[in-house]
Design a protein around this motif. Sequence first.
Motif, PDB file in Angstrom:
ATOM      1  N   UNK A 116      47.052  84.692   1.282  1.00 30.64           N
ATOM      2  CA  UNK A 116      46.389  83.918   2.320  1.00 30.64           C
ATOM      3  C   UNK A 116      44.885  83.819   2.180  1.00 30.64           C
ATOM      4  N   UNK A 117      44.352  84.470   1.159  1.00 29.61           N
ATOM      5  CA  UNK A 117      42.893  84.455   0.957  1.00 29.61           C
ATOM      6  C   UNK A 117      42.520  83.697  -0.311  1.00 29.61           C
ATOM      7  N   UNK A 118      41.267  83.302  -0.375  1.00 32.74           N
ATOM      8  CA  UNK A 118      40.758  82.687  -1.602  1.00 32.74           C
ATOM      9  C   UNK A 118      40.464  83.766  -2.642  1.00 32.74           C
ATOM     10  N   UNK A 119      40.461  83.351  -3.870  1.00 33.55           N
ATOM     11  CA  UNK A 119      40.088  84.266  -4.938  1.00 33.55           C
ATOM     12  C   UNK A 119      38.604  84.611  -4.789  1.00 33.55           C
ATOM     13  N   UNK A 120      38.283  85.895  -4.929  1.00 34.59           N
ATOM     14  CA  UNK A 120      36.908  86.329  -4.746  1.00 34.59           C
ATOM     15  C   UNK A 120      36.456  87.192  -5.907  1.00 34.59           C
ATOM     16  N   UNK A 121      35.161  87.131  -6.161  1.00 35.76           N
ATOM     17  CA  UNK A 121      34.578  87.956  -7.211  1.00 35.76           C
ATOM     18  C   UNK A 121      34.573  89.422  -6.770  1.00 35.76           C
ATOM     19  N   UNK A 122      35.002  90.295  -7.666  1.00 34.52           N
ATOM     20  CA  UNK A 122      34.937  91.728  -7.420  1.00 34.52           C
ATOM     21  C   UNK A 122      33.760  92.333  -8.188  1.00 34.52           C
ATOM     22  N   UNK A 123      33.716  92.054  -9.482  1.00 31.91           N
ATOM     23  CA  UNK A 123      32.663  92.620 -10.325  1.00 31.91           C
ATOM     24  C   UNK A 123      32.488  91.732 -11.540  1.00 31.91           C
ATOM     25  N   UNK A 124      31.263  91.696 -12.036  1.00 28.59           N
ATOM     26  CA  UNK A 124      30.974  90.867 -13.203  1.00 28.59           C
ATOM     27  C   UNK A 124      29.985  91.607 -14.090  1.00 28.59           C
ATOM     28  N   UNK A 125      30.191  91.472 -15.363  1.00 30.27           N
ATOM     29  CA  UNK A 125      29.260  92.058 -16.324  1.00 30.27           C
ATOM     30  C   UNK A 125      28.850  90.981 -17.303  1.00 30.27           C
ATOM     31  N   UNK A 126      27.571  90.681 -17.318  1.00 28.34           N
ATOM     32  CA  UNK A 126      27.073  89.670 -18.226  1.00 28.34           C
ATOM     33  C   UNK A 126      27.058  90.147 -19.661  1.00 28.34           C
TER      34      UNK A 126
END
Length: 120
Positions: free
Chosen positions: A42-52
């Motif tokens: 029921x939720x949108x996909x969301x960013x958890x963590x990102x590493x450039x």
Amino acid sequence: QVQLVESGGGLVQPGGSLRLSCVTSGIRFSIYHMGWYRQAPGNQRELVARRGSGGITNYADSVKGRFTISKDNAKNTVYLQMNSLKLEDTAVYFCNAYYSSSSSRTYDYWGQGTQVTVSS
């Protein structure tokens, strides 16, 4: 052929830990920005963590201090160490690889997802 294969999901009690892995193939792993996203029902996909690709990391406020993203360029793998898990961390977790070339062409790849369920 590009592949991102996640593993490490499962059922864990609140307060527990899991480590997710995402093994990639078919890309120059070291130049990609790697991320973990999640989507609960029921939720949108969301960013958890990102590493450039340069090593800069950023996290969702909800996971700061509990989750850590890391990369192993030798293994073409990105990890997400999840500690102090909460019920609200329950979701399908997706691995993402993103690269934007100097000519602004973008390359954006996703894994199939791995289920994380936090429950007592």
